[in-house]
Write a protein that holds these residues in place. Sequence first.
Motif, PDB file in Angstrom:
ATOM      1  N   SER A   1      -2.147 -18.665 -34.649  1.00 28.10           N
ATOM      2  CA  SER A   1      -1.013 -19.319 -33.879  1.00 28.10           C
ATOM      3  C   SER A   1      -0.440 -20.683 -34.531  1.00 28.10           C
ATOM      4  N   LEU A   2      -0.986 -21.033 -35.570  1.00 32.45           N
ATOM      5  CA  LEU A   2      -0.355 -22.224 -36.356  1.00 32.45           C
ATOM      6  C   LEU A   2       0.217 -21.694 -37.704  1.00 32.45           C
ATOM      7  N   PHE A   3      -0.402 -20.718 -38.383  1.00 31.51           N
ATOM      8  CA  PHE A   3       0.114 -20.131 -39.459  1.00 31.51           C
ATOM      9  C   PHE A   3      -0.020 -18.600 -39.714  1.00 31.51           C
ATOM     10  N   ASP A   4       0.969 -18.220 -40.184  1.00 28.36           N
ATOM     11  CA  ASP A   4       1.299 -16.765 -40.472  1.00 28.36           C
ATOM     12  C   ASP A   4       0.569 -15.989 -41.569  1.00 28.36           C
ATOM     13  N   PHE A   5      -0.971 -16.037 -41.270  1.00 30.67           N
ATOM     14  CA  PHE A   5      -1.871 -15.518 -42.340  1.00 30.67           C
ATOM     15  C   PHE A   5      -1.520 -14.079 -42.583  1.00 30.67           C
ATOM     16  N   ALA A   6      -1.081 -13.162 -41.518  1.00 31.53           N
ATOM     17  CA  ALA A   6      -0.632 -12.025 -41.755  1.00 31.53           C
ATOM     18  C   ALA A   6       0.367 -11.491 -42.475  1.00 31.53           C
ATOM     19  N   GLY A   7       1.504 -12.565 -42.554  1.00 26.05           N
ATOM     20  CA  GLY A   7       2.575 -12.520 -43.127  1.00 26.05           C
ATOM     21  C   GLY A   7       2.466 -12.675 -44.610  1.00 26.05           C
ATOM     22  N   LEU A   8       1.105 -13.174 -44.948  1.00 26.33           N
ATOM     23  CA  LEU A   8       1.072 -13.454 -46.569  1.00 26.33           C
ATOM     24  C   LEU A   8       0.624 -12.083 -47.211  1.00 26.33           C
ATOM     25  N   ASP A   9       0.408 -11.060 -46.579  1.00 29.05           N
ATOM     26  CA  ASP A   9      -0.042  -9.813 -47.133  1.00 29.05           C
ATOM     27  C   ASP A   9       0.890  -9.084 -47.808  1.00 29.05           C
ATOM     28  N   GLY A  10       2.108  -9.147 -47.512  1.00 22.84           N
ATOM     29  CA  GLY A  10       3.263  -8.625 -47.773  1.00 22.84           C
ATOM     30  C   GLY A  10       3.466  -6.948 -47.975  1.00 22.84           C
ATOM     31  N   GLY A  11       2.459  -6.529 -47.054  1.00 19.35           N
ATOM     32  CA  GLY A  11       2.526  -5.091 -46.843  1.00 19.35           C
ATOM     33  C   GLY A  11       1.408  -4.222 -47.537  1.00 19.35           C
ATOM     34  N   ASP A  12       0.730  -4.674 -48.582  1.00 18.91           N
ATOM     35  CA  ASP A  12       0.086  -3.974 -49.611  1.00 18.91           C
ATOM     36  C   ASP A  12      -1.754  -4.106 -49.098  1.00 18.91           C
ATOM     37  N   GLY A  13      -1.949  -4.248 -48.128  1.00 19.24           N
ATOM     38  CA  GLY A  13      -3.273  -4.554 -47.853  1.00 19.24           C
ATOM     39  C   GLY A  13      -3.521  -4.844 -46.398  1.00 19.24           C
ATOM     40  N   PRO A  14      -4.816  -4.827 -45.719  1.00 25.90           N
ATOM     41  CA  PRO A  14      -5.161  -4.926 -44.513  1.00 25.90           C
ATOM     42  C   PRO A  14      -4.406  -6.275 -43.796  1.00 25.90           C
ATOM     43  N   GLN A  15      -3.848  -6.081 -42.755  1.00 21.50           N
ATOM     44  CA  GLN A  15      -3.098  -7.577 -42.353  1.00 21.50           C
ATOM     45  C   GLN A  15      -3.797  -8.450 -41.757  1.00 21.50           C
ATOM     46  N   ASN A  16      -4.811  -8.194 -41.021  1.00 19.68           N
ATOM     47  CA  ASN A  16      -5.541  -9.120 -40.194  1.00 19.68           C
ATOM     48  C   ASN A  16      -7.173  -9.187 -40.816  1.00 19.68           C
ATOM     49  N   TRP A  17      -7.712  -9.012 -41.848  1.00 17.89           N
ATOM     50  CA  TRP A  17      -8.902  -8.890 -42.362  1.00 17.89           C
ATOM     51  C   TRP A  17      -9.752 -10.060 -41.914  1.00 17.89           C
TER      52      TRP A  17
END
Length: 143
Positions: A122-138
Amino acid sequence: AAEQGFTKIALGHHRDDILATFFLNMFFGGKLSAMPPKLRSDDGRNVLIRPLAYCREDDIAAYAEHKQFPIIPCNLCGSQEHLQRKQVRKMMDQWEQEYPGRSETIFKALRNIAPSQLADASLFDFAGLDGGDGPQNWLMPES
C-alpha cells in the motif's frame, strides 16, 4: 478539549517514549508504527502535539532537576513492573550503554523512511515494477 473550545492537545511523550512505542508495535503488534510529533485526533476535531518528541528523557529529567520542578509520580505508560514497555525500555537502555548514540540513530530512521525498501504494497507499487513480463505479486502473499 471540546467543552473548553480547545483545538490542540499537548501530550508529554518524549523521544524515548516514541522509540519504545515503535519497538512495542513491531515486536508485539506486527507493524511499523510509533507516535508522530503532531497528528489529527481520530475524531478529527483536534490536533495532538508532542512538544517533547525530540527530547531525550534523561535530558528532560536533568532540566527538571536543575529548575527544581516538582515531580509528580506517574502510574501510567509502563511504570508498572513486568509490563512489555518496561522490558523494551530495559533493552533500549542496554543498547545505549553498549552502543552510545544507537537510540538517536533509530529515532533518525523514524524520520527517514524508505517505503520501497519495506514490503507494504500500500506504500509502494511493487506489482507495477514487473512491466507485464512475469508474475505480478510473487513477493506479496495474500493476507
